[in-house]
Design a protein around this motif. Sequence first.
Motif, PDB file in Angstrom:
ATOM      1  N   LEU A  81     -11.656 -10.051 -64.665  1.00 10.06           N
ATOM      2  CA  LEU A  81     -10.742 -10.971 -63.590  1.00 10.06           C
ATOM      3  C   LEU A  81     -10.319 -12.321 -63.976  1.00 10.06           C
ATOM      4  O   LEU A  81      -9.398 -12.623 -63.374  1.00 10.06           O
ATOM      5  N   LYS A 116      -6.552 -12.844 -64.148  1.00 17.50           N
ATOM      6  CA  LYS A 116      -5.875 -13.094 -62.718  1.00 17.50           C
ATOM      7  C   LYS A 116      -5.438 -14.583 -62.339  1.00 17.50           C
ATOM      8  O   LYS A 116      -6.334 -15.274 -62.641  1.00 17.50           O
ATOM      9  N   ASP A 120     -11.169  -7.660 -55.240  1.00 19.50           N
ATOM     10  CA  ASP A 120     -11.328  -7.503 -56.261  1.00 19.50           C
ATOM     11  C   ASP A 120     -12.918  -7.775 -56.776  1.00 19.50           C
ATOM     12  O   ASP A 120     -13.213  -7.553 -57.966  1.00 19.50           O
TER      13      ASP A 120
END
Length: 302
Positions: free
Chosen positions: A183, A186, A193
């Motif tokens: 993650l 991002k 997510d």
Amino acid sequence: MRIQQLHYIIKIVETGSMNEAAKQLFITQPSLSNAVRDLEREMGIDIFIRNPKGITLTKDGVEFLSYARQVVEQTNLLEERYKSHTETRELFSVSSQHYAFVVNAFVSLLKRADMTRYELFLRETRTYEIIEDVKNFRSEIGVLFLNSYNRDVLTKMFDDNRLTYTSLFKARPHIFVSKSNPLAKKKLVQLADLEDFPYLSYDQGTHNSFYFSEEILSQEHHKKSIVVSDRATLFNLLIGLDGYTIATGILNSNLNGDNIVSIPLDIDDPIELVYIKHEKASLSKMGDKFIEYLLEEVQFDK
């Protein structure tokens, strides 16, 4: 009841003898016996069992002795604090949820304070205990967060405990993850997510209501959830298990390390950091300074 009578009880227990206690207290044995009986009548209990071999505490007496010792100890502390002519150090204490910016502000306070004049305490602790600390004057200031979920419950607790709260700043929710977490690349994270990653939160002990949680969305279901008691463990698990926690987004590399990143969470639920104090107490000079340094730590959020 007089403090002197409590000293009598403690001395009798220490010596195990009414006669010996009277000698050490420089009073007659009949006077000591009468003082004990007067206290027993006033309290409505028997403190001692009297027999030819001496005296022993009753069950009520054991409990009474515990309270008596606490009262005498506190009385001694009061006398030492206010009757002593020696210079004493002022106390300043803060209780807070686990925030790096609070630690940084406290460090700034320590660096600028005359340590010979003050005893300073920082307690990173559970939400309920923060409220209890400020309510009972154990801490002058408590730092915690409010949001749409916990606001009504916590502000009612503030009112019930005669505490006031003042807003420090508002922040958009972020997640903390390690740089190696998928993650981490991002720019914005969606709730979907997060489903397959462990959710990390701080232990709230026996008062583990979702309203006392240090993280938003604690009331939601998480496929994987881990509860920790300290900052070091939480950040180790962020790195070792690719976990995440939800916070204000304010990081400090000295405390959080360089391996942790903060990413905005796409949710409309602002986090408001506040400090609480007792309504009967004004902030001390140290308290004012601490709040000043705290705001300096987060001025980029203004």
